[in-house]
Design a protein around this motif. Sequence first.
Motif, PDB file in Angstrom:
ATOM      1  N   PHE A   4      21.415  -6.403   9.157  1.00  0.00           N
ATOM      2  CA  PHE A   4      20.459  -6.566   8.062  1.00  0.00           C
ATOM      3  C   PHE A   4      19.084  -6.050   8.473  1.00  0.00           C
ATOM      4  O   PHE A   4      18.454  -5.282   7.739  1.00  0.00           O
ATOM      5  N   ALA A  44      19.604  -6.120   2.334  1.00  0.00           N
ATOM      6  CA  ALA A  44      18.351  -5.480   2.744  1.00  0.00           C
ATOM      7  C   ALA A  44      17.709  -4.736   1.575  1.00  0.00           C
ATOM      8  O   ALA A  44      16.485  -4.746   1.419  1.00  0.00           O
ATOM      9  N   GLU A  55      25.342  -8.187   4.172  1.00  0.00           N
ATOM     10  CA  GLU A  55      24.081  -8.176   4.916  1.00  0.00           C
ATOM     11  C   GLU A  55      23.337  -6.854   4.746  1.00  0.00           C
ATOM     12  O   GLU A  55      22.101  -6.828   4.708  1.00  0.00           O
ATOM     13  N   ALA A 102      21.755 -12.478   3.782  1.00  0.00           N
ATOM     14  CA  ALA A 102      21.773 -11.875   5.117  1.00  0.00           C
ATOM     15  C   ALA A 102      21.842 -12.916   6.228  1.00  0.00           C
ATOM     16  O   ALA A 102      22.044 -12.568   7.398  1.00  0.00           O
TER      17      ALA A 102
END
Length: 493
Positions: free
Chosen positions: A212, A402, A398, A185
């Motif tokens: 993110f 998460a 990104e 990220a």
Amino acid sequence: MTRIPTEPGTTERETVETGTPTPAAAASPKNALDLYFKISARGSTFGNEIRGGLTTFMAMAYIVLLNPLILSGADVTGAKLSHAQLTTSTALAAAVVTIVMGVVGNVPLAVAAGLSVSGAVSALVVPHTTWAQAFGLCVIYGLLIVLLVVSGLREKIMNGIPLPLKHAITIGIGLFVALIGLHKAGFVMSGGPTLVSLGPFGELTGWPVVCFAFTLLTIFVLLARNVRGAILIGIVAGTVFAVVVNTVAHIPTKAWGSAAPTWPGSPVSAPDFGLFGHVDLFGAFGGKGLGAISASVAVFTLVLAGFFDAMATIIGVGTEAGLADSQGRMPGLSKALFIDGAGGAIGGLVGASGQTVFVESATGVGEGARTGLASTVTGGMFVLMLFFSPLAGIVPVEVAAAALVVIGSMMMSQARHIDWADREVAIPAFLTCTLMPFTYSITAGVAAGVISYVVIKAGKGKWREPGPLMWVLTAVFVVYFALTPVKEWLGVH
């Protein structure tokens, strides 16, 4: 007794010594599919399995884009592989092995090209061989792992690892997965005045990091509110947010970790199977390849990476899914191990490098997946990617990152099972947990934990307690850590 989570409103189930969840109330199979995959018996639902399979796919779809980039270099002759063929091979191998893992192994484990294997093939092997010879080494290492499974040795090794170390492996993978997510990220970066930093220059910059953060906080809020499908919903919401931000802010493509989140001009692409069977099985061992000694060392390295990375991932994800018994053993483990080993050979055969179980499988488990139906769904999505590979680029790395951080936080719950006051297990557990993320290697963490456990036991006069297999593993891992001087001693470069 190990308890597994169930959906809100359902009766909690317990895992007995065999590892098979026993419903507290009668839970007869609803249909043949339920009976085959043991969905109700494991306390899951069709919704959980489908949602889990889709979530796992979205978390690992990046491999269709990333693996061709890793394998894009020139071999010893200067030849490069076709990007279209690599994309097809990556999706094909992932689809085949993951579906087999689901249908035959009946575990929620997805399989695709291992980045550690692809990286080793690209950086260490291909500069000295042709691509066909490199894929031949992948076939050989996969077959060797299959032989270890057939002999029963691989399952004995997994079952012979002490339970505290198995919990530590789960924790270590959680930390490793979280670090991967934070790094992908752009939230945590390497280099600069410190070993790692917040962002590339000690501060966060760019809209991709915002995407993110938006995805991560969305998933955490949904989880806190006990919303079903929190991870999948978060990924979808994050992708939509990223598409809007990219459209409005006109973010340069190079700012994204992967392709920019835009709708492709044409989502349809024709698969190119040109790399299928592009294999020279023993060419790397000859005078025009690496040579016998260097090729053998390369195979040994690939076997170690494929063997213990997959072993640790299966332990970690299987424990998180509640499929292990009170001793950390998984019923039906030999099937999953066999398929994982065969994945190495299949990946080499189709031209995608060795396949291995992906830690992203934990994202599907986080959505409630407990059976092979989830893997079958994931594999089915990879089949679609053979014809719709441009769509894989819509979800930016990104956003997928998460989900990895979220799963890392979930896997930390295993820390409660370790007696941190008992130094005989606490020290090996600590080394296992920390060295996985700090060395960016699952194998290194497992190796450090095993060696320290055996040495501490021997130092206290309990040298018989670890057992013969742990002593053998210790010897193997000592060679693993000393591989560079061993290669120098053998004259291998």
